[in-house]
Design a protein around this motif. Sequence first.
Motif, PDB file in Angstrom:
ATOM      1  N   ASP A 274       0.904  -1.231   0.070  1.00 26.32           N
ATOM      2  CA  ASP A 274      -0.023  -0.014   0.012  1.00 26.32           C
ATOM      3  C   ASP A 274       1.011   1.314   0.004  1.00 26.32           C
TER       4      ASP A 274
ATOM      5  N   HIS B 285       0.174   4.448   0.426  1.00 29.36           N
ATOM      6  CA  HIS B 285      -0.168   5.298   1.512  1.00 29.36           C
ATOM      7  C   HIS B 285       0.732   4.845   2.706  1.00 29.36           C
ATOM      8  N   HIS B 286       0.589   3.687   3.103  1.00 27.13           N
ATOM      9  CA  HIS B 286       1.396   3.270   4.574  1.00 27.13           C
ATOM     10  C   HIS B 286       2.764   3.000   4.303  1.00 27.13           C
ATOM     11  N   LEU B 287       3.131   3.045   3.086  1.00 29.50           N
ATOM     12  CA  LEU B 287       4.833   2.965   3.015  1.00 29.50           C
ATOM     13  C   LEU B 287       5.170   4.297   3.332  1.00 29.50           C
TER      14      LEU B 287
ATOM     15  N   PHE C 126       3.498   6.756   5.189  1.00 25.30           N
ATOM     16  CA  PHE C 126       3.321   6.912   6.699  1.00 25.30           C
ATOM     17  C   PHE C 126       4.677   6.254   7.456  1.00 25.30           C
ATOM     18  N   SER C 127       4.933   5.126   7.101  1.00 25.47           N
ATOM     19  CA  SER C 127       5.860   4.311   7.803  1.00 25.47           C
ATOM     20  C   SER C 127       7.063   5.134   7.701  1.00 25.47           C
TER      21      SER C 127
END
Length: 202
Positions: free
Chosen positions: A147, A149-151, A153-154
């Motif tokens: 994903d 987006h979550h990359l 965010f991470s």
Amino acid sequence: MSSIRERNTALILRAASEEFAEKGFAATKTSDIAAKAGLPKPNVYYYFKSKENLYREVLESIIAPILQASTPFNPLGKPNEVLSAYIHAKVRISRDLPFASKVFASEIMHGAPHLSAEQVEQLNAQARHNIACIQSWIDSGQIAPIDPHHLMFSIWAATQTYADFDWQIASVTGKAKLDDADYAAATQTILRLVLKGCAPDA
């Protein structure tokens, strides 16, 4: 004269970053900022007019490098090179601007009440651009189908933590303060986790 102005504004901005990071906007006093900067209180108002303006200048001082860090993102770029450059830049921001980074994080956690609509849109537009680049690499098989987006965010969390939680990190590592070797080790660790995690599935 300009050099004196530049010196004084830099002193005030740094002092304000530290005070706002430690106490928050409401609890910070202009007199404390002036004292930390080693300048008379009227100088703060002379250069920045109000505490609100000074707070916004502190935010602007961190927003500019945050946006600049995303410059490498390009759908035609090589994922490893782009992500590496971005991670290096983000860790440098945490190392070089820790207090302004904390102020920015606090501002975001409180719903960005002092950011202008234009600044919010700049940040969101840049994030959307970066995410679109990652998606294009996924679609072309250059990185794993994770994903995007979550990359992002991470990566934000992994790099920003070295500003927001520097005291805890220093405490756990037994150091009074993190040094260049610590930031280099952090960068290499994050790079390995991200780049290995993004490698295309076999």
